[in-house]
Design a protein around this motif. Structure first.
Motif, PDB file in Angstrom:
ATOM      1  N   ILE A  27       5.344  -8.366   4.081  1.00  0.00           N
ATOM      2  CA  ILE A  27       4.526  -9.594   4.057  1.00  0.00           C
ATOM      3  C   ILE A  27       3.044  -9.203   4.019  1.00  0.00           C
ATOM      4  N   ALA A  28       2.668  -8.171   4.785  1.00  0.00           N
ATOM      5  CA  ALA A  28       1.262  -7.717   4.767  1.00  0.00           C
ATOM      6  C   ALA A  28       0.877  -7.309   3.337  1.00  0.00           C
ATOM      7  N   ARG A  29       1.760  -6.563   2.678  1.00  0.00           N
ATOM      8  CA  ARG A  29       1.470  -6.105   1.314  1.00  0.00           C
ATOM      9  C   ARG A  29       1.344  -7.298   0.363  1.00  0.00           C
ATOM     10  N   GLN A  30       2.252  -8.263   0.523  1.00  0.00           N
ATOM     11  CA  GLN A  30       2.246  -9.410  -0.396  1.00  0.00           C
ATOM     12  C   GLN A  30       1.082 -10.363  -0.125  1.00  0.00           C
ATOM     13  N   VAL A  31       0.654 -10.470   1.122  1.00  0.00           N
ATOM     14  CA  VAL A  31      -0.542 -11.275   1.420  1.00  0.00           C
ATOM     15  C   VAL A  31      -1.736 -10.657   0.696  1.00  0.00           C
ATOM     16  N   ALA A  32      -1.862  -9.318   0.795  1.00  0.00           N
ATOM     17  CA  ALA A  32      -2.988  -8.640   0.123  1.00  0.00           C
ATOM     18  C   ALA A  32      -2.885  -8.835  -1.388  1.00  0.00           C
ATOM     19  N   ALA A  33      -1.651  -8.732  -1.934  1.00  0.00           N
ATOM     20  CA  ALA A  33      -1.472  -8.884  -3.392  1.00  0.00           C
ATOM     21  C   ALA A  33      -1.846 -10.289  -3.859  1.00  0.00           C
ATOM     22  N   ARG A  34      -1.748 -11.280  -2.941  1.00  0.00           N
ATOM     23  CA  ARG A  34      -2.093 -12.669  -3.292  1.00  0.00           C
ATOM     24  C   ARG A  34      -3.560 -12.986  -2.975  1.00  0.00           C
ATOM     25  N   GLY A  35      -4.344 -11.951  -2.639  1.00  0.00           N
ATOM     26  CA  GLY A  35      -5.778 -12.164  -2.410  1.00  0.00           C
ATOM     27  C   GLY A  35      -6.134 -12.516  -0.981  1.00  0.00           C
ATOM     28  N   GLY A  36      -5.133 -12.525  -0.064  1.00  0.00           N
ATOM     29  CA  GLY A  36      -5.425 -12.807   1.348  1.00  0.00           C
ATOM     30  C   GLY A  36      -5.862 -11.536   2.070  1.00  0.00           C
ATOM     31  N   THR A  37      -6.318 -11.708   3.322  1.00  0.00           N
ATOM     32  CA  THR A  37      -6.747 -10.549   4.119  1.00  0.00           C
ATOM     33  C   THR A  37      -5.776 -10.375   5.276  1.00  0.00           C
ATOM     34  N   PRO A  38      -4.813  -9.410   5.121  1.00  0.00           N
ATOM     35  CA  PRO A  38      -3.858  -9.232   6.222  1.00  0.00           C
ATOM     36  C   PRO A  38      -4.454  -8.391   7.346  1.00  0.00           C
ATOM     37  N   VAL A  39      -4.131  -8.766   8.579  1.00  0.00           N
ATOM     38  CA  VAL A  39      -4.468  -7.951   9.750  1.00  0.00           C
ATOM     39  C   VAL A  39      -3.135  -7.555  10.367  1.00  0.00           C
ATOM     40  N   LEU A  40      -2.908  -6.244  10.532  1.00  0.00           N
ATOM     41  CA  LEU A  40      -1.617  -5.766  11.034  1.00  0.00           C
ATOM     42  C   LEU A  40      -1.643  -5.768  12.556  1.00  0.00           C
ATOM     43  N   VAL A  41      -0.730  -6.530  13.160  1.00  0.00           N
ATOM     44  CA  VAL A  41      -0.766  -6.746  14.609  1.00  0.00           C
ATOM     45  C   VAL A  41       0.556  -6.299  15.225  1.00  0.00           C
ATOM     46  N   GLY A  42       0.468  -5.592  16.360  1.00  0.00           N
ATOM     47  CA  GLY A  42       1.688  -5.141  17.039  1.00  0.00           C
ATOM     48  C   GLY A  42       1.335  -4.500  18.356  1.00  0.00           C
ATOM     49  N   ARG A  43       2.262  -3.620  18.845  1.00  0.00           N
ATOM     50  CA  ARG A  43       1.989  -3.062  20.181  1.00  0.00           C
ATOM     51  C   ARG A  43       1.550  -1.610  20.140  1.00  0.00           C
ATOM     52  N   SER A  44       1.628  -0.949  18.980  1.00  0.00           N
ATOM     53  CA  SER A  44       1.198   0.460  18.917  1.00  0.00           C
ATOM     54  C   SER A  44       0.202   0.652  17.781  1.00  0.00           C
ATOM     55  N   ALA A  45      -1.053   1.004  18.143  1.00  0.00           N
ATOM     56  CA  ALA A  45      -2.097   1.202  17.120  1.00  0.00           C
ATOM     57  C   ALA A  45      -1.691   2.315  16.162  1.00  0.00           C
ATOM     58  N   GLU A  46      -1.064   3.357  16.701  1.00  0.00           N
ATOM     59  CA  GLU A  46      -0.691   4.493  15.865  1.00  0.00           C
ATOM     60  C   GLU A  46       0.337   4.067  14.802  1.00  0.00           C
ATOM     61  N   ARG A  47       1.385   3.340  15.238  1.00  0.00           N
ATOM     62  CA  ARG A  47       2.416   2.902  14.275  1.00  0.00           C
ATOM     63  C   ARG A  47       1.839   1.904  13.261  1.00  0.00           C
ATOM     64  N   LEU A  48       0.910   1.073  13.732  1.00  0.00           N
ATOM     65  CA  LEU A  48       0.315   0.082  12.817  1.00  0.00           C
ATOM     66  C   LEU A  48      -0.541   0.784  11.755  1.00  0.00           C
ATOM     67  N   ARG A  49      -1.328   1.805  12.184  1.00  0.00           N
ATOM     68  CA  ARG A  49      -2.163   2.521  11.200  1.00  0.00           C
ATOM     69  C   ARG A  49      -1.296   3.253  10.197  1.00  0.00           C
ATOM     70  N   LYS A  50      -0.176   3.802  10.668  1.00  0.00           N
ATOM     71  CA  LYS A  50       0.727   4.496   9.741  1.00  0.00           C
ATOM     72  C   LYS A  50       1.302   3.502   8.731  1.00  0.00           C
ATOM     73  N   ALA A  51       1.719   2.321   9.247  1.00  0.00           N
ATOM     74  CA  ALA A  51       2.273   1.301   8.340  1.00  0.00           C
ATOM     75  C   ALA A  51       1.225   0.903   7.300  1.00  0.00           C
ATOM     76  N   ALA A  52      -0.028   0.706   7.748  1.00  0.00           N
ATOM     77  CA  ALA A  52      -1.095   0.309   6.818  1.00  0.00           C
ATOM     78  C   ALA A  52      -1.283   1.385   5.749  1.00  0.00           C
ATOM     79  N   ALA A  53      -1.306   2.643   6.177  1.00  0.00           N
ATOM     80  CA  ALA A  53      -1.510   3.745   5.212  1.00  0.00           C
ATOM     81  C   ALA A  53      -0.342   3.805   4.232  1.00  0.00           C
ATOM     82  N   ASP A  54       0.906   3.676   4.745  1.00  0.00           N
ATOM     83  CA  ASP A  54       2.088   3.719   3.870  1.00  0.00           C
ATOM     84  C   ASP A  54       2.054   2.607   2.828  1.00  0.00           C
ATOM     85  N   LEU A  55       1.456   1.468   3.209  1.00  0.00           N
ATOM     86  CA  LEU A  55       1.420   0.312   2.299  1.00  0.00           C
ATOM     87  C   LEU A  55       0.245   0.371   1.323  1.00  0.00           C
ATOM     88  N   GLY A  56      -0.583   1.398   1.471  1.00  0.00           N
ATOM     89  CA  GLY A  56      -1.795   1.461   0.633  1.00  0.00           C
ATOM     90  C   GLY A  56      -2.838   0.464   1.119  1.00  0.00           C
TER      91      GLY A  56
END
Ligand SMILES: NC(=O)c1ccc[n+]([C@@H]2O[C@H](COP(=O)([O-])OP(=O)(O)OC[C@H]3O[C@@H](n4cnc5c(N)ncnc54)[C@H](OP(=O)(O)O)[C@@H]3O)[C@@H](O)[C@H]2O)c1
Length: 348
Positions: A15-44
């Motif tokens: 959903i984060a990837r598709q929000v960005a593809a539709r011109g929205g600004t996704p903010v990745l939210v969860g309980r581990s900053a490390e896992r969230l940064r990895k997810a963001a990097a994996d998604l480009g």
């Protein structure tokens, strides 16, 4: 800003990837900053903001994102506090598809309207793929007498653990038992009743049986029909399994057994497999009091792709200020065309 709660998860990432593809600004939210940064990097999405917090509702109330997409699951408990944290003015989207969570969110309709907020529940293949067909068939027509909807997803698996969110959804469905609408009221029914084999428009076949899915409620709300049945391809049509399900559901209503089942199911390792059919289908048959019957389908590819497209599309539209104010299912908030924008095609 569109906050994706649970952005390290299966649907949250996409959903984060598709929000960005539709011109929205996704903010990745969860309980581990490390896992969230990895997810963001994996998604480009290396530049995307990440928010790690142990108190999501407090973070929403303080930072006031335009839209919150809840992919954490356990919607019966998580939807209302996160939706309330969005008030006033912020919007909320979730992927619930059960008869415990959805009515709780829809009950916030007055509060949401007074606060200038839109709350959307059921923004996934489950709910939108069938609700949209009902809304498409009923547009500009009088209230029908009977509606039958069939959700026939086809999903590939990447393998890995089933996960707690999905496990909780499955156990919640089994413990609720079957439901249908009769004379305008939701009444108990046997789980996995109404087994059916469908001849699909593309020449393939699929089976389904009825269950306590959010599709039942959404089809009733979209049509106003007093008699509604909802079946799903995720429920077994085989006579032996159908015979066992009511007993299993009753056992899982004992809280320790229910919790045990969620833990065991969540840890189940799924093998990777391709999607069993090329298309997923939402289907509705609508009958009016004079006997007129209309039938249509919504064709999509992988149901999980449609789910993430639906949640992203709804979120981006709400961020643009579209949609009615109040608490709704997706087609009621934004019209059936949101299902087309999410990747579906109506086949009449
Ligand atoms: N309507 C539909 O058609 C449809 C389709 C697909 C899915 N769904 C529903 O969508 C939900 C999400 O499914 P999924 O497959 O994406 O689940 P998933 O892969 O298990 O992801 C869940 C995410 O939520 C996070 N999370 C779990 N518990 C949390 C908690 N207590 N606090 C904070 N974060 C928490 C996890 O973060 P960590 O990394 O920290 O563990 C993970 O990022 C499920 O309820 C599922 O039933 C609906």
């Amino acid at each position: 800003m569109i906050w994706i709660l649970g952005a390290t998860g299966r649907t949250g990432r996409e959903i984060a990837r598709q929000v960005a593809a539709r011109g929205g600004t996704p903010v990745l939210v969860g309980r581990s900053a490390e896992r969230l940064r990895k997810a963001a990097a994996d998604l480009g999405l290396g530049d995307a903001e990440v928010v790690a917090t142990a108190d999501l509702a407090a973070a929403i109330a303080e930072r006031r994102p335009a839209v919150v997409v809840n992919t954490i699951g356990g919607y019966a408990e998580t939807a209302v506090p996160f939706a309330r944290a969005c008030l006033p003015g912020g919007h909320y989207v979730d992927l619930a598809n059960d008869l415990v969570a959805m009515p709780r969110l829809l009950a916030l309709d007055d509060e949401a309207r007074a606060a200038g907020t839109t709350l959307v529940t059921g923004a996934g293949f489950g709910v939108l793929a069938t609700e949209a067909v009902v809304a498409h068939l009923c547009a500009d027509r009088s209230v029908p007498r009977e509606v039958r909807v069939d959700a026939l997803p086809s999903v590939a698996s990447e393998g890995g653990q089933l996960g707690e969110a999905l496990a909780r959804s499955i156990v919640s469905g089994l413990t609720t038992g079957g439901r249908r609408f009769e004379d305008g009221r939701m009444v108990p029914a046997r789980i996995a009743a109404d087994p059916r084999t469908h001849a699909l428009p593309d020449g393939q076949t699929a089976t389904s049986a009825s269950g306590p899915t959010g599709e039942l409620l959404a089809a009733q709300l979209a049509s106003g029909a007093p008699y509604v049945v909802a079946t799903s391809g995720l429920l077994p049509a085989s006579p032996i399994v159908r015979a066992v399900l009511p007993v299993l559901g009753a056992a899982l209503r004992v809280p320790p057994l229910g919790r045990f089942a969620v833990r065991r199911l969540a840890a189940t390792e799924l093998k990777p497999y391709p999607r069993p059919r090329e298309h997923s289908w939402g289907h509705a048959v609508v009958t009016w009091p004079d006997g007129t019957t209309r039938e249509a389908w919504l064709r999509t590819g992988d149901a999980m792709d449609f789910t993430t497209g639906a949640a992203a599309e709804v979120a981006v539209r709400l961020a643009r200020g579209e949609g009615r104010r109040g608490a709704f299912t997706p087609a009621c908030a934004l019209g059936p065309e949101v299902a087309e924008a999410a990747g579906g095609t109506f086949v009449d």
